[in-house]
Design a protein around this motif. Sequence first.
Motif, PDB file in Angstrom:
ATOM      1  N   LEU A 233     -66.499  25.093  17.438  1.00 46.80           N
ATOM      2  CA  LEU A 233     -66.401  24.062  16.400  1.00 46.80           C
ATOM      3  C   LEU A 233     -64.945  23.660  16.201  1.00 46.80           C
ATOM      4  CD1 LEU A 233     -67.810  22.321  14.294  1.00 46.80           C
ATOM      5  CD2 LEU A 233     -67.618  24.226  12.666  1.00 46.80           C
ATOM      6  N   ARG A 234     -64.051  24.629  16.244  1.00 46.42           N
ATOM      7  CA  ARG A 234     -62.616  24.332  16.148  1.00 46.42           C
ATOM      8  C   ARG A 234     -62.174  23.446  17.314  1.00 46.42           C
ATOM      9  NH1 ARG A 234     -60.693  29.277  16.925  1.00 46.42           N
ATOM     10  NH2 ARG A 234     -60.926  29.900  14.746  1.00 46.42           N
ATOM     11  N   GLY A 235     -62.669  23.749  18.508  1.00 49.58           N
ATOM     12  CA  GLY A 235     -62.302  22.945  19.675  1.00 49.58           C
ATOM     13  C   GLY A 235     -62.817  21.522  19.591  1.00 49.58           C
ATOM     14  N   GLN A 236     -64.063  21.370  19.147  1.00 47.38           N
ATOM     15  CA  GLN A 236     -64.623  20.024  18.998  1.00 47.38           C
ATOM     16  C   GLN A 236     -63.817  19.194  18.015  1.00 47.38           C
ATOM     17  OE1 GLN A 236     -68.889  20.025  18.102  1.00 47.38           O
ATOM     18  NE2 GLN A 236     -69.089  21.988  19.119  1.00 47.38           N
ATOM     19  N   GLN A 237     -63.516  19.794  16.864  1.00 41.78           N
ATOM     20  CA  GLN A 237     -62.848  19.018  15.828  1.00 41.78           C
ATOM     21  C   GLN A 237     -61.373  18.792  16.143  1.00 41.78           C
ATOM     22  OE1 GLN A 237     -64.223  20.840  12.013  1.00 41.78           O
ATOM     23  NE2 GLN A 237     -65.658  19.131  12.039  1.00 41.78           N
ATOM     24  N   TYR A 238     -60.779  19.670  16.950  1.00 41.20           N
ATOM     25  CA  TYR A 238     -59.418  19.381  17.420  1.00 41.20           C
ATOM     26  C   TYR A 238     -59.430  18.118  18.282  1.00 41.20           C
ATOM     27  CZ  TYR A 238     -54.676  19.929  19.081  1.00 41.20           C
ATOM     28  OH  TYR A 238     -53.348  19.696  19.352  1.00 41.20           O
ATOM     29  N   ALA A 239     -60.426  18.024  19.164  1.00 33.38           N
ATOM     30  CA  ALA A 239     -60.506  16.848  20.031  1.00 33.38           C
ATOM     31  C   ALA A 239     -60.758  15.579  19.230  1.00 33.38           C
ATOM     32  CB  ALA A 239     -61.602  17.043  21.073  1.00 33.38           C
ATOM     33  N   GLU A 240     -61.464  15.673  18.117  1.00 31.02           N
ATOM     34  CA  GLU A 240     -61.674  14.515  17.244  1.00 31.02           C
ATOM     35  C   GLU A 240     -60.385  14.111  16.541  1.00 31.02           C
ATOM     36  OE1 GLU A 240     -66.097  14.118  15.400  1.00 31.02           O
ATOM     37  OE2 GLU A 240     -64.896  15.741  14.596  1.00 31.02           O
ATOM     38  N   MET A 241     -59.685  15.092  15.976  1.00 32.60           N
ATOM     39  CA  MET A 241     -58.532  14.807  15.128  1.00 32.60           C
ATOM     40  C   MET A 241     -57.263  14.538  15.922  1.00 32.60           C
ATOM     41  SD  MET A 241     -59.275  17.685  12.157  1.00 32.60           S
ATOM     42  CE  MET A 241     -57.786  17.302  11.208  1.00 32.60           C
ATOM     43  N   PHE A 242     -57.124  15.140  17.089  1.00 36.30           N
ATOM     44  CA  PHE A 242     -55.903  15.023  17.886  1.00 36.30           C
ATOM     45  C   PHE A 242     -56.235  14.676  19.341  1.00 36.30           C
ATOM     46  CE2 PHE A 242     -55.210  18.191  14.534  1.00 36.30           C
ATOM     47  CZ  PHE A 242     -54.141  17.628  13.856  1.00 36.30           C
ATOM     48  N   PRO A 243     -56.901  13.576  19.577  1.00 34.90           N
ATOM     49  CA  PRO A 243     -57.389  13.280  20.942  1.00 34.90           C
ATOM     50  C   PRO A 243     -56.277  13.202  21.979  1.00 34.90           C
ATOM     51  CG  PRO A 243     -57.519  11.329  19.522  1.00 34.90           C
ATOM     52  CD  PRO A 243     -57.224  12.491  18.625  1.00 34.90           C
ATOM     53  N   GLU A 244     -55.123  12.692  21.575  1.00 32.24           N
ATOM     54  CA  GLU A 244     -54.032  12.511  22.534  1.00 32.24           C
ATOM     55  C   GLU A 244     -53.329  13.822  22.867  1.00 32.24           C
ATOM     56  OE1 GLU A 244     -52.175  12.369  18.488  1.00 32.24           O
ATOM     57  OE2 GLU A 244     -54.053  11.730  19.437  1.00 32.24           O
ATOM     58  N   ARG A 245     -53.684  14.908  22.176  1.00 35.14           N
ATOM     59  CA  ARG A 245     -53.022  16.202  22.396  1.00 35.14           C
ATOM     60  C   ARG A 245     -53.936  17.213  23.074  1.00 35.14           C
ATOM     61  NH1 ARG A 245     -50.839  16.309  16.210  1.00 35.14           N
ATOM     62  NH2 ARG A 245     -50.328  14.076  16.176  1.00 35.14           N
ATOM     63  N   VAL A 246     -55.093  16.754  23.565  1.00 32.46           N
ATOM     64  CA  VAL A 246     -56.039  17.652  24.229  1.00 32.46           C
ATOM     65  C   VAL A 246     -55.636  17.838  25.681  1.00 32.46           C
ATOM     66  CG1 VAL A 246     -58.430  17.950  24.960  1.00 32.46           C
ATOM     67  CG2 VAL A 246     -57.919  17.013  22.699  1.00 32.46           C
ATOM     68  N   GLY A 247     -55.514  19.088  26.099  1.00 33.51           N
ATOM     69  CA  GLY A 247     -55.280  19.405  27.500  1.00 33.51           C
ATOM     70  C   GLY A 247     -56.587  19.784  28.172  1.00 33.51           C
ATOM     71  N   ARG A 248     -56.715  21.063  28.546  1.00 35.76           N
ATOM     72  CA  ARG A 248     -57.966  21.571  29.120  1.00 35.76           C
ATOM     73  C   ARG A 248     -58.688  22.381  28.050  1.00 35.76           C
ATOM     74  NH1 ARG A 248     -55.045  22.753  34.981  1.00 35.76           N
ATOM     75  NH2 ARG A 248     -54.613  20.524  35.323  1.00 35.76           N
TER      76      ARG A 248
ATOM     77  N   GLU B  69     -71.983  13.941  13.622  1.00 31.68           N
ATOM     78  CA  GLU B  69     -71.995  13.921  15.079  1.00 31.68           C
ATOM     79  C   GLU B  69     -70.576  13.888  15.608  1.00 31.68           C
ATOM     80  OE1 GLU B  69     -74.378  10.970  16.898  1.00 31.68           O
ATOM     81  OE2 GLU B  69     -76.256  11.675  16.003  1.00 31.68           O
ATOM     82  N   LEU B  70     -70.376  14.542  16.728  1.00 36.14           N
ATOM     83  CA  LEU B  70     -69.071  14.572  17.370  1.00 36.14           C
ATOM     84  C   LEU B  70     -68.738  13.188  17.914  1.00 36.14           C
ATOM     85  CD1 LEU B  70     -66.680  16.294  18.405  1.00 36.14           C
ATOM     86  CD2 LEU B  70     -68.051  16.769  20.451  1.00 36.14           C
ATOM     87  N   GLU B  71     -67.571  12.673  17.534  1.00 37.82           N
ATOM     88  CA  GLU B  71     -67.125  11.366  17.986  1.00 37.82           C
ATOM     89  C   GLU B  71     -65.761  11.501  18.643  1.00 37.82           C
ATOM     90  OE1 GLU B  71     -67.336   8.304  15.060  1.00 37.82           O
ATOM     91  OE2 GLU B  71     -69.220   9.042  14.197  1.00 37.82           O
ATOM     92  N   LEU B  72     -65.710  11.293  19.942  1.00 38.10           N
ATOM     93  CA  LEU B  72     -64.465  11.439  20.680  1.00 38.10           C
ATOM     94  C   LEU B  72     -63.988  10.081  21.177  1.00 38.10           C
ATOM     95  CD1 LEU B  72     -65.179  14.631  22.841  1.00 38.10           C
ATOM     96  CD2 LEU B  72     -64.187  14.469  20.544  1.00 38.10           C
ATOM     97  N   SER B  73     -62.701   9.886  21.109  1.00 37.66           N
ATOM     98  CA  SER B  73     -62.130   8.635  21.601  1.00 37.66           C
ATOM     99  C   SER B  73     -61.980   8.700  23.113  1.00 37.66           C
ATOM    100  CB  SER B  73     -60.766   8.388  20.953  1.00 37.66           C
ATOM    101  OG  SER B  73     -59.785   9.241  21.530  1.00 37.66           O
ATOM    102  N   GLU B  74     -61.679   7.553  23.708  1.00 36.92           N
ATOM    103  CA  GLU B  74     -61.516   7.495  25.155  1.00 36.92           C
ATOM    104  C   GLU B  74     -60.267   8.228  25.628  1.00 36.92           C
ATOM    105  OE1 GLU B  74     -61.600   3.418  26.299  1.00 36.92           O
ATOM    106  OE2 GLU B  74     -63.725   3.131  25.783  1.00 36.92           O
TER     107      GLU B  74
END
Length: 500
Positions: A200-215, A396-401
């Motif tokens: 859940l932490r990983g999902q919401q990190y990708a939502e809140m900080f999409p430009e800072r996601v690595g692997r 629902e999980l919403e991720l940017s491009e």
Amino acid sequence: MRHPFLSIAAAALVAAPLLIASPAPAQAAGLDWQPCPDDAALDCATLSVPLNWAEPDGERIELSLVRREGSSKAGDKLGTLVYGPGGPGGSGVADLKSDPIFQDPVYQHYDVVSYDSRGIGESSPIRCETDNFVRDWPTTRREFRRQLWKNRAYMADCRKRTGPVYDHVDTRSDVRDLDTIRAALGEDKLNYYGVSYGTLRGQQYAEMFPERVGRLILDSTMDHSIDNAWDFMRTETGLREEMFGIFVERCAERQECALHGRDIEALTDRLYERAERGELTDPEEPGRKLDEIGLALSMENLVLGRQWPKLADHLLALEQQADRQLRTASVQEVGNDPSKPIWCNDWNYRVHTFAEAEYLTRRLAKEAPNVRFSSYDYWAVACLGWPRKPVNQPHELELSEEVPPILIANARFDPATVYPWAQAVAEQSGMPLLTYDGGGHGMYFVDSCSREYMHEYLLTGKTPPDGTHCPAQEGPATRSAEPALPMPPSLTEGFASAMR
């Protein structure tokens, strides 16, 4: 699957908005790593973060971190991999200190860092008198009233012993802490492996900080779009009913089954009727009386473990037994108990009346007539008396491009984070789902085939094609001769351990 409340008088608060724009880059000083006092092979550090992220210049708390350095040379190093434990309430520090967690392919290219999230372990721990932790599903109005009263008393005790951090343990706050850790590590991107509740932490990190996601790996994943108690209970218990159906088929096929040739579903109906009349006790604990829910839970581990001969013997022993007397015990203890406030801040599972609890019980018995209940269903009443809506609203999980490929992995028969959750998260995110066709929780530790795909992703960024399956087997997976790995404490204790 390591795998707790607010002041009674607190007024109900308006929930936080579902999504927000990415905050400004976290500012944090570098970490002062020193050899850990209890293990010089590891490095320890602390990091200051705001108690309340709505007041970033206000009171602060300290997070405890641990690092296991990789063996890579500078030219081979891919950075730092942050490990996110299970829970709610799992200690990343304890996990990394107790076990290396990952195999050599990871440590050849990454340093591995983990931490205790706010309220957990060594990071401003939530303190509670755990003897008052309610672990029962109310089956009468009197039990419901008593449980509501005890829950409120428990919340007040935890809040009094802990202080204001008790009000600020939710995954969105944890994600902001995590980004501060990323900045303090000097990493432009976050490389992250989360297992169970850590997903859940990983999902919401990708939502809140999409430009800072690595692997980013989501191993055995939560589905934050489930926003009501019924859908949570239905999906958890539905897996057990499906597996019980496999047991019935196996028993019909094999003469050595103790119930071969019997109508097993009719037998379970009769046993539930006897349990309702108070005529059953647990064959493994003869002093413990089994009500309908107790009967369901007495079968659960045998069903989940596919221990079909033992399950048949267990049902036969229940059919043949005489009634015995009830034995009870109670042990008082004060300890770190963060699971409830995290849960109630993250999820909207609220049962307000006994009529609601009774309705859920009866509906579940119709939906899953052989198993009827799951130990995880207790979480639906964990928030009795919680005085506000979740601050981290389910959605629902919403991720940017901007988000690069993420790897999602789950077992088909995962007993904790059930497979439909992983399917939902994969659909919501548009990310590939890697499926292990057997059982277990935490695919990196359970299945060497899944683990090999994860290694490939961490080293190259390449995800397997969506719909990739690893075959179920008794021994090692076919893609690799490696055996299963020991699980870290936050998984071996189980996602539902706090409700036992």
